[in-house]
Each structure stands twice: as structure tokens, then as C-alpha cells.
Scaffold this active site. Sequence first.
Site, PDB file in Angstrom:
ATOM      1  N   ARG A  83     -60.571   6.333 -16.786  1.00 55.30           N
ATOM      2  CA  ARG A  83     -60.889   5.249 -15.830  1.00 55.30           C
ATOM      3  C   ARG A  83     -59.782   4.188 -15.732  1.00 55.30           C
ATOM      4  NH1 ARG A  83     -65.901   5.831 -18.409  1.00 55.30           N
ATOM      5  NH2 ARG A  83     -67.309   7.119 -17.165  1.00 55.30           N
ATOM      6  N   LYS A 139     -49.358   1.069  -4.704  1.00 55.23           N
ATOM      7  CA  LYS A 139     -49.885   2.259  -4.023  1.00 55.23           C
ATOM      8  C   LYS A 139     -49.492   3.482  -4.857  1.00 55.23           C
ATOM      9  CE  LYS A 139     -49.972   0.963   0.868  1.00 55.23           C
ATOM     10  NZ  LYS A 139     -49.436   1.314   2.193  1.00 55.23           N
ATOM     11  N   GLU A 144     -34.742   1.059   3.717  1.00 53.74           N
ATOM     12  CA  GLU A 144     -35.894   0.200   3.394  1.00 53.74           C
ATOM     13  C   GLU A 144     -35.418  -1.235   3.119  1.00 53.74           C
ATOM     14  OE1 GLU A 144     -38.864   1.475   3.797  1.00 53.74           O
ATOM     15  OE2 GLU A 144     -38.807   3.606   3.255  1.00 53.74           O
ATOM     16  N   LYS A 176     -41.287  -7.841  -0.794  1.00 58.71           N
ATOM     17  CA  LYS A 176     -42.447  -6.944  -0.925  1.00 58.71           C
ATOM     18  C   LYS A 176     -43.532  -7.622  -1.763  1.00 58.71           C
ATOM     19  CE  LYS A 176     -44.333  -2.457  -1.317  1.00 58.71           C
ATOM     20  NZ  LYS A 176     -44.164  -1.020  -1.369  1.00 58.71           N
ATOM     21  N   GLU A 190     -53.523  -3.872   2.548  1.00 56.14           N
ATOM     22  CA  GLU A 190     -53.031  -3.582   3.894  1.00 56.14           C
ATOM     23  C   GLU A 190     -54.076  -3.755   4.982  1.00 56.14           C
ATOM     24  OE1 GLU A 190     -50.114  -0.401   3.985  1.00 56.14           O
ATOM     25  OE2 GLU A 190     -50.525  -0.055   6.111  1.00 56.14           O
ATOM     26  N   ARG A 201     -49.328  -6.635   5.392  1.00 51.27           N
ATOM     27  CA  ARG A 201     -48.655  -5.523   4.683  1.00 51.27           C
ATOM     28  C   ARG A 201     -48.261  -4.399   5.644  1.00 51.27           C
ATOM     29  NH1 ARG A 201     -50.002  -2.950  -1.351  1.00 51.27           N
ATOM     30  NH2 ARG A 201     -48.253  -1.507  -1.316  1.00 51.27           N
ATOM     31  N   ASN A 230     -44.401  -1.098   7.497  1.00 48.15           N
ATOM     32  CA  ASN A 230     -44.291   0.220   8.132  1.00 48.15           C
ATOM     33  C   ASN A 230     -43.335   0.226   9.320  1.00 48.15           C
ATOM     34  OD1 ASN A 230     -46.198   1.371   6.351  1.00 48.15           O
ATOM     35  ND2 ASN A 230     -47.839   0.417   7.526  1.00 48.15           N
ATOM     36  N   HIS A 234     -41.782   3.438  10.623  1.00 50.95           N
ATOM     37  CA  HIS A 234     -42.402   4.550   9.897  1.00 50.95           C
ATOM     38  C   HIS A 234     -43.235   5.483  10.767  1.00 50.95           C
ATOM     39  CE1 HIS A 234     -40.857   2.588   6.374  1.00 50.95           C
ATOM     40  NE2 HIS A 234     -41.406   3.471   5.563  1.00 50.95           N
ATOM     41  N   HIS A 284     -42.181   9.067  10.406  1.00 51.71           N
ATOM     42  CA  HIS A 284     -43.053  10.140   9.911  1.00 51.71           C
ATOM     43  C   HIS A 284     -43.078  11.309  10.888  1.00 51.71           C
ATOM     44  CE1 HIS A 284     -45.323   7.071   7.202  1.00 51.71           C
ATOM     45  NE2 HIS A 284     -44.325   7.633   6.573  1.00 51.71           N
ATOM     46  N   HIS A 335     -36.577  10.643   3.972  1.00 44.45           N
ATOM     47  CA  HIS A 335     -37.473   9.596   4.455  1.00 44.45           C
ATOM     48  C   HIS A 335     -36.683   8.409   5.024  1.00 44.45           C
ATOM     49  CE1 HIS A 335     -40.951   6.986   4.656  1.00 44.45           C
ATOM     50  NE2 HIS A 335     -40.319   6.098   3.910  1.00 44.45           N
TER      51      HIS A 335
HETATM   52  N1  LIG Z   1     -46.113   4.011  -3.345  1.00 43.66           N
HETATM   53  C1  LIG Z   1     -45.451   3.520  -2.325  1.00 43.66           C
HETATM   54  O1  LIG Z   1     -45.673   2.386  -1.913  1.00 43.66           O
HETATM   55  C2  LIG Z   1     -44.404   4.370  -1.680  1.00 43.66           C
HETATM   56  C3  LIG Z   1     -43.518   3.803  -0.758  1.00 43.66           C
HETATM   57  C4  LIG Z   1     -42.512   4.595  -0.233  1.00 43.66           C
HETATM   58  C5  LIG Z   1     -42.400   5.924  -0.615  1.00 43.66           C
HETATM   59  N2  LIG Z   1     -43.288   6.461  -1.509  1.00 43.66           N
HETATM   60  C6  LIG Z   1     -43.162   7.849  -1.948  1.00 43.66           C
HETATM   61  O2  LIG Z   1     -41.944   7.985  -2.640  1.00 43.66           O
HETATM   62  C7  LIG Z   1     -41.504   9.330  -2.578  1.00 43.66           C
HETATM   63  C8  LIG Z   1     -40.032   9.365  -2.255  1.00 43.66           C
HETATM   64  O3  LIG Z   1     -39.338   8.702  -3.289  1.00 43.66           O
HETATM   65  P1  LIG Z   1     -37.773   8.945  -3.559  1.00 43.66           P
HETATM   66  O4  LIG Z   1     -37.050   8.772  -2.290  1.00 43.66           O
HETATM   67  O5  LIG Z   1     -37.416   8.122  -4.723  1.00 43.66           O
HETATM   68  O6  LIG Z   1     -37.710  10.518  -3.852  1.00 43.66           O
HETATM   69  P2  LIG Z   1     -37.691  11.354  -5.218  1.00 43.66           P
HETATM   70  O7  LIG Z   1     -38.561  10.764  -6.239  1.00 43.66           O
HETATM   71  O8  LIG Z   1     -37.935  12.760  -4.835  1.00 43.66           O
HETATM   72  O9  LIG Z   1     -36.184  11.210  -5.698  1.00 43.66           O
HETATM   73  C9  LIG Z   1     -35.160  11.727  -4.882  1.00 43.66           C
HETATM   74  C10 LIG Z   1     -34.237  12.647  -5.707  1.00 43.66           C
HETATM   75  O10 LIG Z   1     -33.412  11.853  -6.555  1.00 43.66           O
HETATM   76  C11 LIG Z   1     -33.490  12.334  -7.889  1.00 43.66           C
HETATM   77  N3  LIG Z   1     -33.233  11.175  -8.741  1.00 43.66           N
HETATM   78  C12 LIG Z   1     -34.069  10.171  -9.055  1.00 43.66           C
HETATM   79  N4  LIG Z   1     -33.411   9.220  -9.732  1.00 43.66           N
HETATM   80  C13 LIG Z   1     -32.142   9.639  -9.862  1.00 43.66           C
HETATM   81  C14 LIG Z   1     -30.980   9.073 -10.459  1.00 43.66           C
HETATM   82  N5  LIG Z   1     -30.995   7.849 -10.988  1.00 43.66           N
HETATM   83  N6  LIG Z   1     -29.844   9.782 -10.430  1.00 43.66           N
HETATM   84  C15 LIG Z   1     -29.802  11.017  -9.839  1.00 43.66           C
HETATM   85  N7  LIG Z   1     -30.858  11.584  -9.239  1.00 43.66           N
HETATM   86  C16 LIG Z   1     -32.015  10.893  -9.253  1.00 43.66           C
HETATM   87  C17 LIG Z   1     -34.854  12.931  -7.973  1.00 43.66           C
HETATM   88  O11 LIG Z   1     -34.954  13.813  -9.062  1.00 43.66           O
HETATM   89  C18 LIG Z   1     -34.971  13.602  -6.621  1.00 43.66           C
HETATM   90  O12 LIG Z   1     -34.316  14.827  -6.636  1.00 43.66           O
HETATM   91  C19 LIG Z   1     -42.380  10.011  -1.537  1.00 43.66           C
HETATM   92  O13 LIG Z   1     -43.306  10.837  -2.198  1.00 43.66           O
HETATM   93  C20 LIG Z   1     -43.103   8.860  -0.850  1.00 43.66           C
HETATM   94  O14 LIG Z   1     -44.381   9.219  -0.383  1.00 43.66           O
HETATM   95  C21 LIG Z   1     -44.267   5.692  -2.033  1.00 43.66           C
HETATM   96 ZN   LIG Z   2     -40.718   4.038   3.662  1.00 42.73          ZN
END
Ligand SMILES: NC(=O)c1ccc[n+]([C@@H]2O[C@H](COP(=O)([O-])OP(=O)(O)OC[C@H]3O[C@@H](n4cnc5c(N)ncnc54)[C@H](O)[C@@H]3O)[C@@H](O)[C@H]2O)c1
Ligand SMILES: [Zn+2]
Length: 356
Positions: A117, A139, A181, A223, A233, A237, A241, A244, A248, A261
Site C-alpha cells: 500500500r 505521476k 521540455e 514544474k 491536473e 498543470r 502539455n 504534446h 503524441h 518524445h
Molecule cells: N511521470 C511523468 O510525469 C512523465 C513525464 C514525461 C515523460 N514520462 C515518461 O518518461 C519516459 C521517457 O523517459 P526518458 O526519455 O528518460 O527515456 P528512457 O528512460 O527510456 O531513457 C532513454 C535512454 O537513455 C538511457 N539512459 C538513461 N540515463 C542515461 C545516462 N545517464 N547515460 C546514458 N544513457 C542513459 C536509457 O537506458 C534509455 O536507453 C516515457 O515512458 C514517458 O511516458 C513521464
Molecule cells: Zn513530455
Amino acid sequence: MAKVTVKLAERSYPIDISPKALRSAANLFPGSPRQILIVTNPTVAEHYLQPLLSVLHSHHVEVFNMQDGEEYKSLTTYADIMQQLISAGFNRDCAIIALGGGVVGDLAGFVASTYQRGVDFYQIPTTLLAQVDSSVGGKTAINHPLGKNLIGAFYQPLAVLIDTDCLQTLSARNYRSGLAEVVKYGVIYDAEFFHWLEDHVAELRNRDTAALTYAIERSCAIKAEVVAADERESGIRALLNLGHTFGHAIEAATHYGEWTHGEAVAAGTVIASKLSEVTQKLSSSDFRRVADLLNQLGLPIKAPQMPWQDWLSYMQRDKKVKDGRLHFVLPTAIGSAEVVSNIEHETIAAVITECC
Ligand SMILES: NC(=O)c1ccc[n+]([C@@H]2O[C@H](COP(=O)([O-])OP(=O)(O)OC[C@H]3O[C@@H](n4cnc5c(N)ncnc54)[C@H](O)[C@@H]3O)[C@@H](O)[C@H]2O)c1
Ligand SMILES: [Zn+2]
């Protein structure tokens, strides 16, 4: 070192930003030894797992090394982590650390929100996107075969530790994606910060530590402010987007592979800004500044070509669609934006054609 606080009453938490921040991770766990699970992946572990393990040596630490990739932000990986926590006898006082990008952070956060939990959760984001966006704001989610982020929870971490040195090993493409971003925060919220970004393009492209520390601090502060005002949101908030809905659609149309992304958000931001210009909310010179900054940071400003009907169907699948109407975040000037929902489809279609 920079520090930002996310102000959410008794759930408030600090974001510490500095080069070598990883070395101070032990400060997250003062007192007696804890059960700690680090969730990471092999790409990140190669560089940063040993340094983290070495400062946590006085604790009982387990590691879950998930496979690298968005497709592993899944129910299967979620179940595998739960299995490891239960098998290792982790109790309610344990802590979970996400060491990685947004994929690791979203998944580990969702595990933390539901294991017994809810247990203590810490974020050590290692991509620029995770440092300025996904690790802040609570999130958490995993994907379902029928859609992204369909299963999740709002669950705030107890602290976020940002080591800017981690960004040096990031691929050029992933690094640039995070910058999209960063630009977003300037466009929707902070004209002065946008101006600062325009003045520091070279430093940002070179991953200069001082410039990065400031850009991350400002992004997190914005943020944090937005999340403190509207955690779930229901209002402001949604401005986060920007770009986005279009982004998307680009990601979905290209099967979440061809475009990152951030690239999709950059092209989407240009479309949103053009739509705003065409509907006379944004001046032409501000439109140019947005497109120019993204372009100078190496991000795409033209979307891929696809028929209007495809755009429409992808956009209508977006989670942000309410009562069947498309809602767009449109900048009204550099530093401010609003949500608009009454734009004619012909106008949107014409703007998209212009931006492809
Ligand atoms: N929770 C939220 O508010 C929120 C907001 C935006 C995006 N997201 C989510 O985030 C995800 C995308 O995140 P991301 O862009 O970080 O992608 P990711 O986590 O896939 O990382 C991108 C790549 O970089 C590599 N990597 C990470 N750190 C590294 C480093 N320091 N050196 C070398 N390689 C490294 C990873 O292994 C991966 O291959 C999506 O799933 C998206 O839905 C969430
Ligand atoms: Zn984004």
C-alpha cells in the site's frame, strides 16, 4: 549546488541538483540500515550503479536490473519487481530508488505506490527529460498493450537527487529530447528563462555544467510551482502539455520508434505556436523565437507528413481529449499559455499542412 522544493504540505520534498550528487545519496537514508531496492537498467547501471552501491554499503540493498526500453514499462516487469520484493522479505519500511530515465522512474514509482500500500520512494533521474520533467510531480505509470501510461498513480517521491554529471554519457539524441521540455517551461511560464535559453544555446549544446545546472533548476522550479498549484491536473498543470497533443500523434503515427518524445514535442510545439499565431493569440515574432530556439538546439521543427484524418484520429485518442473535443495548449506570448478548445478543424488542418 542548487535546491528546489516541491511544496505539497506534509508531502513536500527537496530536489537537489549538482554535479557529483550521486556521491551524497547516503544522506537520503540517515539512521539505521534500511531495506533498499534500486531499480535500474543495464545501460544506466554500467556507469552509475557501482557508485550508488558504494555509498549505500551500510544498508541491505537489492537491485532490479530491468531491460532497457519503453516496452518494458509493463505489467510483466511490474510483477517481476513485486516478486523480488516479496521474495527478499522487504517490509513496509523499505525504500525504492529509481536510478534511470523516465521509464525506470515511472515504473519504480508505480511499484512504490502499491507495494504494501505504498513505501518510501526516491528518484535519481539520469536523463535530461527525467531530470526536468518525469521525476518531479508524482505521476507514475506503466503501459498496457492498449495504451501508454494507462495504469498508474499520483505518488510523490520523498526526494529527488539530480546528478548533472550523468548527462555526459547520454546519447546526443536523448539529450536534445530533454531540451524540448526545457524550452516548454520557458514558453508557457517564464519569459526571462526563455530569453536566458536564447542566450545560452552554445553552452547548452556543449552540455556545460553551469548552464545545465541552471536550466534544470529553473525547469524543476517551474514544474514544482505548477504541481504545487494543481497536483492532479484539474487546471494549470495541463499547460505542461504544450506541444504534446500533436507530439503524441507524431509518436503514435511513427510507432514510438522513429521519433523520440522530445523531438515529437518540439515539432508539436511549433504547430501549437503556429496555431496560436494564426488564431491571433501569439505575435509572429514570438512564433519565430519559439521555432528558432528549438531549431538552434538541434530539434526538429517540421512534423512528418500524414493525412489530416490520421492526425485527427491519433489526436482524438490522446488522454487529454474531454467530451470529444480537442483541447490545445496555445502560447499567448513567450512566458504564458492557455488551454483552447474551440478551434475549427479546417484551421487546425491548414496549420498542420503548413508545419509539415
Ligand atoms: N511521470 C511523468 O510525469 C512523465 C513525464 C514525461 C515523460 N514520462 C515518461 O518518461 C519516459 C521517457 O523517459 P526518458 O526519455 O528518460 O527515456 P528512457 O528512460 O527510456 O531513457 C532513454 C535512454 O537513455 C538511457 N539512459 C538513461 N540515463 C542515461 C545516462 N545517464 N547515460 C546514458 N544513457 C542513459 C536509457 O537506458 C534509455 O536507453 C516515457 O515512458 C514517458 O511516458 C513521464
Ligand atoms: Zn513530455
